[in-house]
Design a protein around this motif. Structure first.
Motif, mmCIF file in Angstrom:
data_model
loop_
_atom_site.group_PDB
_atom_site.id
_atom_site.type_symbol
_atom_site.label_atom_id
_atom_site.label_comp_id
_atom_site.label_asym_id
_atom_site.label_seq_id
_atom_site.Cartn_x
_atom_site.Cartn_y
_atom_site.Cartn_z
ATOM 1 N N MET A 1 38.583 21.400 71.105
ATOM 2 C CA MET A 1 39.836 21.490 70.350
ATOM 3 C C MET A 1 40.892 22.197 71.202
ATOM 4 S SD MET A 1 40.627 23.421 66.726
ATOM 5 C CE MET A 1 39.376 22.499 65.848
ATOM 6 N N ALA A 2 42.038 21.553 71.392
ATOM 7 C CA ALA A 2 43.103 22.130 72.215
ATOM 8 C C ALA A 2 43.728 23.331 71.512
ATOM 9 C CB ALA A 2 44.165 21.081 72.510
ATOM 10 N N GLN A 3 44.075 24.358 72.295
ATOM 11 C CA GLN A 3 44.664 25.568 71.742
ATOM 12 C C GLN A 3 46.144 25.637 72.109
ATOM 13 O OE1 GLN A 3 44.119 29.921 73.112
ATOM 14 N NE2 GLN A 3 42.585 29.666 71.490
ATOM 15 N N ILE A 4 46.972 25.860 71.105
ATOM 16 C CA ILE A 4 48.419 25.962 71.287
ATOM 17 C C ILE A 4 48.849 27.392 70.981
ATOM 18 C CG2 ILE A 4 50.665 24.962 70.720
ATOM 19 C CD1 ILE A 4 48.651 22.893 71.687
ATOM 20 N N LEU A 5 49.641 27.993 71.863
ATOM 21 C CA LEU A 5 50.198 29.327 71.641
ATOM 22 C C LEU A 5 51.674 29.185 71.270
ATOM 23 C CD1 LEU A 5 50.133 32.443 71.776
ATOM 24 C CD2 LEU A 5 50.665 32.238 74.229
ATOM 25 N N ILE A 6 52.066 29.694 70.096
ATOM 26 C CA ILE A 6 53.457 29.688 69.642
ATOM 27 C C ILE A 6 54.036 31.080 69.887
ATOM 28 C CG2 ILE A 6 55.022 29.271 67.712
ATOM 29 C CD1 ILE A 6 53.396 26.831 68.531
ATOM 30 N N VAL A 7 55.133 31.150 70.625
ATOM 31 C CA VAL A 7 55.782 32.433 70.913
ATOM 32 C C VAL A 7 57.199 32.384 70.356
ATOM 33 C CG1 VAL A 7 56.392 34.115 72.685
ATOM 34 C CG2 VAL A 7 54.418 32.620 73.027
ATOM 35 N N ASP A 8 57.453 33.138 69.283
ATOM 36 C CA ASP A 8 58.772 33.153 68.645
ATOM 37 C C ASP A 8 58.856 34.393 67.759
ATOM 38 O OD1 ASP A 8 61.065 32.496 66.818
ATOM 39 O OD2 ASP A 8 60.992 30.622 67.944
ATOM 40 N N ASP A 9 60.044 35.008 67.699
ATOM 41 C CA ASP A 9 60.196 36.206 66.865
ATOM 42 C C ASP A 9 60.450 35.856 65.401
ATOM 43 O OD1 ASP A 9 62.718 35.183 67.817
ATOM 44 O OD2 ASP A 9 63.681 36.923 66.904
ATOM 45 N N ASP A 10 60.636 34.579 65.085
ATOM 46 C CA ASP A 10 60.881 34.132 63.715
ATOM 47 C C ASP A 10 59.536 33.921 63.011
ATOM 48 O OD1 ASP A 10 61.344 32.625 61.387
ATOM 49 O OD2 ASP A 10 63.125 31.681 62.233
ATOM 50 N N HIS A 11 59.214 34.810 62.076
ATOM 51 C CA HIS A 11 57.914 34.749 61.395
ATOM 52 C C HIS A 11 57.730 33.427 60.657
ATOM 53 C CE1 HIS A 11 54.429 35.937 59.034
ATOM 54 N NE2 HIS A 11 55.070 35.580 57.932
ATOM 55 N N GLN A 12 58.763 32.971 59.944
ATOM 56 C CA GLN A 12 58.637 31.750 59.161
ATOM 57 C C GLN A 12 58.394 30.546 60.064
ATOM 58 O OE1 GLN A 12 58.418 31.519 55.776
ATOM 59 N NE2 GLN A 12 57.795 29.431 56.299
ATOM 60 N N LEU A 13 59.069 30.528 61.226
ATOM 61 C CA LEU A 13 58.867 29.408 62.147
ATOM 62 C C LEU A 13 57.437 29.413 62.673
ATOM 63 C CD1 LEU A 13 61.223 27.918 64.716
ATOM 64 C CD2 LEU A 13 58.963 28.621 65.499
ATOM 65 N N ARG A 14 56.918 30.601 63.003
ATOM 66 C CA ARG A 14 55.538 30.673 63.499
ATOM 67 C C ARG A 14 54.561 30.151 62.451
ATOM 68 N NH1 ARG A 14 57.014 35.949 64.834
ATOM 69 N NH2 ARG A 14 55.443 36.807 63.394
ATOM 70 N N VAL A 15 54.757 30.559 61.196
ATOM 71 C CA VAL A 15 53.872 30.110 60.116
ATOM 72 C C VAL A 15 53.956 28.592 59.951
ATOM 73 C CG1 VAL A 15 53.466 30.201 57.627
ATOM 74 C CG2 VAL A 15 53.907 32.322 58.895
ATOM 75 N N SER A 16 55.180 28.052 60.004
ATOM 76 C CA SER A 16 55.364 26.606 59.850
ATOM 77 C C SER A 16 54.656 25.846 60.963
ATOM 78 C CB SER A 16 56.852 26.262 59.845
ATOM 79 O OG SER A 16 57.503 26.855 58.747
#
Length: 477
Positions: A1-16
Motif C-alpha cells: 500500500m502506497a504511503q502519502i504524506l500531507i504537509v499543510d497547516d490547515d487542519h481541515q484540509l489535512r483531514v479532507s
C-alpha cells in the motif's frame, strides 16, 4: 500500500485529504508544518509528499529542499493558491514532481497522485536481473536462455556509462524493466527517473510535457510550466515508444542529445540540462527511417547502445521460470499461499505462442490464480484464463456473437461523432459490472482481474455511475 504524506497547516484540509486518499486505498500520514514534514520523511520515507507552499515557520520551498537532501528521488507535489504559482514553479525547477492549484479539481488531483506513486515505484522498486528466484515483491527480468544471458551482460556494461540507450522489443517483453535496470545500476541511480510514454500523451501536449512552456505560448498557457526534461536535471529520462514520436519533437530531442539544452515553448532562453536518455520502441526504426517517419540522425544518436528483448516465443525454456515467478509474486500480493502449477498446465503454457509476451503470460497466471482454490493450477484453469474453451465446452456462442455484430452495425448508422467512445463506454461499463459481480463487489479483486489499478477502477465506477452492492466485508472492498 502506497504511503502519502500531507504537509499543510490547515487542519481541515489535512483531514479532507486523509479521508479522500484513504478511500482510494492509500496509507495517509499528515504533518502540520514544514519542520514536521521533514521529520516525518526522516522517520519513515513516504512514497509521495503533497505539501503546501505557505506555512508558519519554514516555507514549503525550504522544506522541499531539505526533503530533497534526504531523498532526491522523493516525488513531491506542491499545493499553491493561484497567486503563488511562481514559488511552485521554482520548486518544480528544483525537481518537485508537479504542483496543483487551490481549490483542487479532485479527479485531476487523484490522477496526479496516482502518477506520482507510479513514478516513485519506478525509481525505488528494485529490478532483479537474471534471478529466477527473485523476491516475490520485486520486479524481475527472468530467464536463463542464451539471449537473456547476453542481455544481462549488456546491461552491466552500459549502466555505469552516460551513453544513450535504445531498448528494442515487441510489446509486453519488458522494455521498461530493462530501462529501470540500466538506471538503477547507473551513476545516476540516486537522482530522478522520469518516464514519458510518447503514445499515451496526445501529440498536442507531448511537446509542452517534455520541454515546458512560457506564459502566453499558446491559448490557455496562463503561466510558466517547467518540462519533464528540465525537471529531471542530473537524472534519467525514459522515452517509451519513441518510434511513435512526431517528427517536429524528434528534432528537439536530437538537439537535446547534441547540445544538452532545451527551450520552453514560447521562450527564448536556452536552458542547459544534464540528463541521460533511455528510449524504447517496438517499431522497426530502420523501416521508419526509410519511410521518412523517423529521423535518421536521431536514430544514430539513440542507438549508441542498443539492447534487445527477445520475444517469449524465441525463449520457451524461460516460460516455466516465469510462471513460477509470477505465481510466487501474485500469491504474495493477494495474501495467498503459492499453489504451484500442475505439469500438464505448465506444458500447455510453454507451448503457447504468447503474442503479448511476458505481459500476457503474467496476466494469464494472475487471472488463473484469482479463482484458484488452493490446489496447483490445472490445465482447465489456465485454458480458461486464456479465454479458450475447456475440453468439455463448446466454442463461443454464435448467437451472442451475431447479436453483438447486429448492435454494432445498427449503431454505425447513427452518425454520432462520439460513436466509438460511446460504444467503448457501453462495453466498458458492462465488463466492469461483470467483474464486480464475479468478485462479489470486491473492488480490489475486480481491479486485479481486469488488470487495472484500484484508483483507475474506482474512477471508472464513478464515471459510469455504477451502483454495486458489496457481498463482502467493507474492509475487503
Amino acid at each position: 500500500m502506497a504511503q502519502i504524506l500531507i504537509v499543510d497547516d490547515d487542519h481541515q484540509l489535512r483531514v479532507s485529504f486523509e479521508r479522500l486518499l484513504a478511500a482510494e486505498g492509500y496509507d495517509v500520514r499528515a504533518a502540520s508544518s514544514g519542520e514536521a514534514g521533514i521529520a516525518a520523511v526522516r522517520e519513515a520515507m513516504p512514497d509521495v509528499v503533497v505539501m503546501d507552499v505557505r506555512m508558519p515557520g519554514i516555507s514549503g520551498l525550504e522544506a522541499y529542499a531539505a526533503m530533497r537532501e534526504i531523498e532526491p528521488r522523493l516525488p513531491v507535489i506542491i499545493m499553491t493558491a493561484y497567486g503563488t504559482t511562481d514559488i511552485a514553479i521554482e520548486a518544480t525547477k528544483m525537481g518537485a514532481y508537479d504542483y496543483i492549484l487551490k481549490p483542487f479539481d479532485i479527479p485531476e488531483t487523484l490522477r496526479l497522485i496516482d502518477k506520482a506513486v507510479a513514478a516513485a515505484r519506478s525509481m525505488r522498486a528494485r529490478v532483479a536481473v537474471g534471478e529466477e528466484d527473485a523476491a516475490a515483491t520485486a520486479d524481475a527480468i527472468i530467464g536463463k536462455s542464451p539471449a537473456m544471458q547476453e542481455l544481462y551482460k549488456a546491461i552491466g556494461r552500459a549502466a555505469p556509462t552516460d551513453a544513450t540507450v535504445l531498448v528494442r522489443g515487441e510489446s509486453g517483453t519488458g522494455k521498461e524493466l530493462v530501462a529501470r535496470a540500466v538506471y538503477q545500476h547507473s551513476n545516476r541511480a540516486e537522482r530522478p527517473f522520469l518516464v514519458i510514454n510518447c503514445v499515451a500523451i496526445p501529440e498536442t501536449l507531448l511537446e509542452s510535457e517534455l520541454f515546458g512552456y512560457e506564459k502566453g505560448a499558446f491559448t490557455g498557457a496562463s503561466g510558466r510550466k517547467v518540462g519533464k526534461i528540465e525537471q529531471a536535471n542530473h537524472g534519467t529520462v525514459f522515452l517509451d515508444e519513441i518510434g511513435d514520436m512526431p517528427l517536429p519533437i524528434q528534432a528537439k530531442i536530437l538537439r537535446l542529445l547534441q547540445e544538452q539544452n532545451v527551450e520552453r515553448l514560447g521562450g527564448r532562453q536556452v536552458i542547459p540540462v544534464d540528463v541521460r536518455i533511455i528510449a524504447a520502441t517496438n517499431r522497426d526504426l530502420e523501416e521508419a527511417v526509410r519511410r521518412g517517419q523517423f529521423r535518421e540522425d536521431l536514430y544514430y544518436r539513440l542507438k549508441v547502445v542498443s539492447l534487445s528483448m527477445p520475444p517469449l516465443r524465441e525463449r520457451p525454456g524461460d516460460i516455466p521460470l516465469l510462471v513460477r515467478y509470477f505465481l510466487a509474486r501474485f500469491a504474495r500480493e493477494m495474501g495467498q499461499v503459492d499453489p504451484g502449477v500442475a505439469p500438464a498446465a505448465l506444458e500447455f503454457l510453454t507451448a503457447q505462442p504468447w503474442p503479448g509476451n511476458v505481459r500476457e503470460l503474467g496476466n494469464t497466471v494472475k487471472k488463473a490464480l484469482i479463482f484458484n482454490l488452493g490446489a496447483p493450477l490445472g490445465l482447465d484453469e489456465v485454458r480458461k484464463a486464456l479465454g479458450e474453451p475447456l475440453r468439455n465446452e463448446a466454442g463461443p456462442d454464435p448467437e451472442a456473437a451475431e447479436s453483438l455484430t447486429r448492435l454494432i452495425r445498427r449503431e454505425l448508422g447513427s452518425g454520432r461523432e462520439s460513436l466509438f467512445e460511446d460504444l467503448m463506454d457501453r462495453f466498458g461499463q458492462q465488463v466492469i459490472r461483470e467483474a464486480l459481480n464475479a468478485t462479489g463487489g470486491n473492488r480490489s479483486q475486480a481491479a486485479r482481474l481486469l488488470g487495472l489499478s484500484r484508483p483507475t477502477l474506482l474512477a471508472k465506477i464513478e464515471k459510469y455511475g455504477l451502483r454495486i452492492e458489496s457481498r463482502v466485508r467493507p474492509a475487503d472492498s
